[in-house]
Design a protein around this motif. Structure first.
Motif, short mmCIF file in Angstrom:
data_model
loop_
_atom_site.label_atom_id
_atom_site.label_comp_id
_atom_site.label_asym_id
_atom_site.label_seq_id
_atom_site.Cartn_x
_atom_site.Cartn_y
_atom_site.Cartn_z
N ALA A 130 -3.97 -0.25 -3.60
CA ALA A 130 -4.03 -0.60 -2.18
C ALA A 130 -5.48 -0.65 -1.73
CB ALA A 130 -3.25 0.41 -1.35
N ASN A 131 -5.75 -1.57 -0.84
CA ASN A 131 -7.04 -1.66 -0.16
C ASN A 131 -6.80 -1.41 1.32
OD1 ASN A 131 -8.38 -2.46 -2.55
ND2 ASN A 131 -7.76 -4.57 -2.21
N ILE A 132 -7.66 -0.60 1.91
CA ILE A 132 -7.50 -0.26 3.32
C ILE A 132 -8.76 -0.69 4.06
CG2 ILE A 132 -7.11 1.59 4.98
CD1 ILE A 132 -5.90 3.21 2.64
N THR A 133 -8.59 -1.63 4.98
CA THR A 133 -9.71 -2.07 5.80
C THR A 133 -9.45 -1.65 7.25
OG1 THR A 133 -8.73 -4.25 6.15
CG2 THR A 133 -10.27 -4.02 4.32
N MET B 153 1.77 -7.74 -0.67
CA MET B 153 2.01 -7.73 0.77
C MET B 153 0.87 -7.04 1.49
SD MET B 153 4.81 -4.67 1.39
CE MET B 153 5.11 -5.26 3.02
N SER B 154 0.83 -7.27 2.80
CA SER B 154 -0.12 -6.59 3.68
C SER B 154 0.63 -6.14 4.92
CB SER B 154 -1.25 -7.53 4.11
OG SER B 154 -2.03 -7.91 3.00
N THR C 4 8.83 -1.64 -3.52
CA THR C 4 7.84 -0.66 -3.98
C THR C 4 6.51 -0.86 -3.25
OG1 THR C 4 8.89 -0.58 -6.15
CG2 THR C 4 6.65 0.28 -6.00
N ALA C 5 6.11 -2.11 -3.07
CA ALA C 5 4.86 -2.40 -2.35
C ALA C 5 4.95 -1.92 -0.90
CB ALA C 5 4.56 -3.90 -2.40
N GLU C 6 6.11 -2.10 -0.29
CA GLU C 6 6.28 -1.63 1.08
C GLU C 6 6.17 -0.10 1.15
OE1 GLU C 6 9.31 -2.03 4.88
OE2 GLU C 6 9.84 -2.96 2.97
N SER C 7 6.73 0.57 0.17
CA SER C 7 6.63 2.03 0.11
C SER C 7 5.18 2.47 -0.05
CB SER C 7 7.48 2.55 -1.05
OG SER C 7 7.35 3.94 -1.19
N LEU D 54 -1.54 -4.52 -3.94
CA LEU D 54 -1.61 -5.38 -5.13
C LEU D 54 -0.76 -4.77 -6.24
CD1 LEU D 54 -5.49 -5.72 -5.14
CD2 LEU D 54 -3.88 -7.33 -4.16
N HIS D 55 -0.15 -5.63 -7.03
CA HIS D 55 0.58 -5.17 -8.22
C HIS D 55 -0.02 -5.90 -9.42
CE1 HIS D 55 4.39 -4.92 -10.82
NE2 HIS D 55 3.76 -3.77 -10.89
N ASN D 56 -0.62 -5.13 -10.30
CA ASN D 56 -1.33 -5.68 -11.46
C ASN D 56 -2.36 -6.72 -11.03
OD1 ASN D 56 0.12 -4.08 -13.30
ND2 ASN D 56 1.79 -5.56 -13.35
#
Length: 130
Positions: free
Chosen positions: A93-96, A122-123, A53-56, A115-117
């Motif tokens: 999600a954070n986008i830098t 992953m990044s 899910t994080a990858e998606s 981030l999850h909760n």
């Protein structure tokens, strides 16, 4: 008076208390191992699901950023709102962004952190061109 000699037969059938306790202990040990395997398998499945899910989320965010207008010397981009997706509850999600060269020549390195909760999952990194 007649005395009867009451003795056990040598090949008497039935289980003694010790045999019963040993059998129960063996069954309990096998059950503990089996249930332990189920717990480990369940945790592995949950971790794999969270990572997928994080990858998606990360790929969705990367596509979102790459389709946005290029901003010179940007340090971050706004992520897409995940609240409208039921599958992404608890994910953020954070986008830098950072220019690849100084001065900014039209190529930025983009880092998406998922981030999850509130916990890092992953990044991923990618590049954005003007």
């Amino acid at each position: 008076m007649v005395h009867r000699n009451i003795s056990k037969k040598k090949n008497q059938t039935g289980m003694t208390l010790i045999e019963t306790v040993v059998a129960i202990a063996i069954i309990a040990a096998i059950s503990v191992v089996f249930l332990g395997g189920l717990v480990v398998g369940s945790k592995g499945t949950l971790t794999a699901d969270e990572h997928a899910t994080a990858e998606s989320v990360a790929r969705c965010q990367m596509e979102w950023v790459q389709n946005m207008t290029y901003v010179d010397n940007a340090t971050q981009y706004s992520p897409i709102d995940l609240d409208s997706f039921n599958d992404y509850d608890g994910y953020s999600a954070n986008i830098t962004a950072e220019p690849l060269h100084s001065p900014d020549d039209g190529i930025q390195k983009i880092i998406i952190t998922v981030l999850h909760n509130g916990t890092w999952v992953m990044s991923i990194e990618g590049y954005k061109r003007r």
